[in-house]
Write a protein that holds these residues in place. Structure first.
Motif, PDB file in Angstrom:
ATOM      1  N   ILE A   1     -22.279 -41.314  18.046  1.00  0.00           N
ATOM      2  CA  ILE A   1     -22.719 -40.231  18.434  1.00  0.00           C
ATOM      3  C   ILE A   1     -23.928 -39.443  17.526  1.00  0.00           C
ATOM      4  O   ILE A   1     -25.011 -39.338  17.729  1.00  0.00           O
ATOM      5  N   ILE A   2     -23.279 -39.489  16.221  1.00  0.00           N
ATOM      6  CA  ILE A   2     -24.358 -38.925  15.091  1.00  0.00           C
ATOM      7  C   ILE A   2     -25.262 -39.760  14.893  1.00  0.00           C
ATOM      8  O   ILE A   2     -26.786 -39.310  14.922  1.00  0.00           O
TER       9      ILE A   2
ATOM     10  N   ALA B   1     -29.158 -38.150  15.540  1.00  0.00           N
ATOM     11  CA  ALA B   1     -29.664 -37.784  14.339  1.00  0.00           C
ATOM     12  C   ALA B   1     -31.127 -38.386  14.239  1.00  0.00           C
ATOM     13  O   ALA B   1     -31.507 -39.413  14.564  1.00  0.00           O
ATOM     14  N   HIS B   2     -31.910 -37.687  13.184  1.00  0.00           N
ATOM     15  CA  HIS B   2     -33.110 -38.251  13.157  1.00  0.00           C
ATOM     16  C   HIS B   2     -33.133 -38.999  11.692  1.00  0.00           C
ATOM     17  O   HIS B   2     -32.452 -38.648  10.620  1.00  0.00           O
ATOM     18  N   ASN B   3     -34.071 -39.917  11.613  1.00  0.00           N
ATOM     19  CA  ASN B   3     -34.326 -40.621  10.385  1.00  0.00           C
ATOM     20  C   ASN B   3     -34.994 -39.733   9.534  1.00  0.00           C
ATOM     21  O   ASN B   3     -35.985 -39.231   9.805  1.00  0.00           O
ATOM     22  N   ALA B   4     -34.482 -39.652   8.350  1.00  0.00           N
ATOM     23  CA  ALA B   4     -35.093 -38.683   7.062  1.00  0.00           C
ATOM     24  C   ALA B   4     -35.076 -39.282   5.898  1.00  0.00           C
ATOM     25  O   ALA B   4     -34.281 -40.314   5.770  1.00  0.00           O
ATOM     26  N   VAL B   5     -35.463 -38.611   4.793  1.00  0.00           N
ATOM     27  CA  VAL B   5     -35.759 -39.172   3.552  1.00  0.00           C
ATOM     28  C   VAL B   5     -35.282 -37.878   2.695  1.00  0.00           C
ATOM     29  O   VAL B   5     -35.873 -36.911   2.823  1.00  0.00           O
ATOM     30  N   MET B   6     -34.590 -38.044   1.513  1.00  0.00           N
ATOM     31  CA  MET B   6     -34.351 -37.079   0.723  1.00  0.00           C
ATOM     32  C   MET B   6     -35.036 -37.798  -0.580  1.00  0.00           C
ATOM     33  O   MET B   6     -34.755 -38.672  -1.255  1.00  0.00           O
TER      34      MET B   6
END
Length: 109
Positions: free
Chosen positions: A57-58, A62-67
């Motif tokens: 589910i997550i 969830a959105h693909n992101a970058v830190m």
């Protein structure tokens, strides 16, 4: 004082973000890709307690992101944040600042 600056952006904005940091005068960075959710996505949501179902589910929501992380001098922090705001004013981003009490770099070159 040195500050560990984290900039969280959606994957499609990683180029803009790194350009903003470079314009602000950083000398290096590291990044981690991850999947993230904002509070608006999470509001009123309860996960199934089976780990496989929860992770599915997550991953689906969830959105693909970058830190992006970089260590900066505190005196340069405001100009870096100004560059970030100028480049990413129409995008979603989060900045976290963590004071560094010690730093040792071991270079072999």
């Amino acid at each position: 004082m040195k500050v560990l600056l984290y900039l969280f952006v959606e994957t499609e904005n990683v180029g803009k973000a790194i350009n903003a940091l470079s314009e602000g005068g950083i000398s290096g960075f590291f990044l981690n890709e991850y999947k993230g959710m904002s509070p608006q996505d999470w509001s009123g949501f309860l996960l199934d307690e089976e780990p496989e179902k929860a992770l599915k589910i997550i991953n689906d929501m969830a959105h693909n992101a970058v830190m992006i992380g970089t260590i900066v001098n505190e005196k340069n922090l405001n100009s870096i944040k100004k560059c970030i705001h100028e480049r990413l004013s129409d995008e979603r981003y989060t900045i976290a600042e963590i004071p560094i009490v010690g730093l040792k770099v071991n270079r072999t070159d």
